[in-house]
Design an enzyme around this catalytic site. Structure first.
Site, short mmCIF file in Angstrom:
data_model
loop_
_atom_site.label_atom_id
_atom_site.label_comp_id
_atom_site.label_asym_id
_atom_site.label_seq_id
_atom_site.Cartn_x
_atom_site.Cartn_y
_atom_site.Cartn_z
N HIS A 95 0.86 -1.19 0.00
CA HIS A 95 0.00 0.00 0.00
C HIS A 95 0.90 1.23 0.00
O HIS A 95 2.04 1.19 0.49
CB HIS A 95 -0.88 0.03 1.24
CG HIS A 95 -1.89 -1.07 1.29
ND1 HIS A 95 -2.89 -1.10 2.23
CD2 HIS A 95 -2.05 -2.19 0.54
CE1 HIS A 95 -3.63 -2.18 2.05
NE2 HIS A 95 -3.13 -2.85 1.03
N GLU A 97 0.89 3.83 1.84
CA GLU A 97 1.33 4.21 3.19
C GLU A 97 2.49 3.33 3.66
O GLU A 97 3.47 3.82 4.21
CB GLU A 97 0.16 4.12 4.18
CG GLU A 97 -0.97 5.08 3.91
CD GLU A 97 -2.02 4.54 2.93
OE1 GLU A 97 -3.06 5.20 2.77
OE2 GLU A 97 -1.80 3.47 2.31
N CYS A 125 -5.71 1.99 5.91
CA CYS A 125 -6.33 0.76 6.41
C CYS A 125 -5.70 0.40 7.75
O CYS A 125 -4.72 1.01 8.18
CB CYS A 125 -6.16 -0.37 5.40
SG CYS A 125 -4.47 -1.01 5.29
N CYS A 128 -1.90 -0.43 7.56
CA CYS A 128 -1.06 0.75 7.41
C CYS A 128 -1.04 1.57 8.69
O CYS A 128 0.00 2.12 9.08
CB CYS A 128 -1.54 1.59 6.24
SG CYS A 128 -1.34 0.76 4.64
#
Length: 156
Positions: A95, A97, A125, A128
C-alpha cells in the site's frame, strides 16, 4: 553479507556479474527510489504536503496500480514518499502508506520515525495504521480536505 539484510541490486550484480540477460531479471524499485532525492514543496504546509501525496497517487495510476499515494513528513520536510505498488509488484502489503513508511525508514537509516506525520490520499487501512504506530508516527492526515485521523493505533 548478513542474513538479516536483503542484498542490494549493486551487491547482486557484483556477485553474479552484470550480463545483459541478468539485469532485467533484478527487481527495481524501492532501493533505487530511495536514492532519488525528494522534491520538497516551496511552502511546508499541510496543503502542499497533501498535493505531493496526490502526485504519488497520479504516479500510481500512470504505472497501472491502484490510485493511492502517501508521504511521510518530519520537521517540515518530506522524508519518505510512495505510490501504491500492490499491482505492479504483486505484493498485497505494498500500500502507498506502507511503501512511504518503508522509504522514510530507508532514507533515515532507522525504523523509528517518531514525530513524523503520514499524509495519504485516503484513510489508511488497519495494516497501514498499525505500521505507522510501530514506526512511531505521531499523526495521520488523509484526503483532499486534510482530515486529521489522529494518532495511529494498533486496533484501528
Amino acid at each position: 553479507m548478513s542474513i538479516s539484510r536483503r542484498p542490494t541490486r549493486r551487491r547482486l550484480l557484483a556477485i553474479i556479474g552484470s550480463g545483459p540477460l541478468l539485469v532485467p531479471m533484478l527487481r527495481t524499485g524501492a532501493a533505487e527510489a530511495a536514492s532519488a532525492p525528494i522534491v520538497q514543496p516551496q511552502a511546508a504546509t499541510p496543503a502542499a504536503f497533501m498535493a505531493r501525496a496526490f502526485a504519488m497517487h497520479r504516479q500510481a495510476l500512470e504505472s497501472g496500480d491502484q490510485p493511492y499515494g502517501a508521504i511521510v513528513v518530519r520537521d517540515g520536510h518530506i522524508i519518505g514518499e510512495a505510490a501504491s505498488h500492490v499491482v505492479v509488484h504483486d505484493d498485497p502489503t505494498a500500500h502507498a502508506e506502507m511503501e512511504a513508511i518503508r522509504d522514510a525508514a530507508r532514507r533515515q537509516g532507522a525504523h523509528n520515525l517518531s514525530g513524523a506525520v503520514l499524509y495519504s490520499t485516503s484513510h489508511p487501512c488497519r495494516m497501514c495504521e498499525a505500521a505507522a504506530r510501530w514506526a512511531g508516527i505521531g499523526r495521520m492526515v488523509h484526503g483532499r480536505n486534510l482530515s486529521d485521523a489522529g494518532t495511529p493505533s494498533l486496533c484501528g
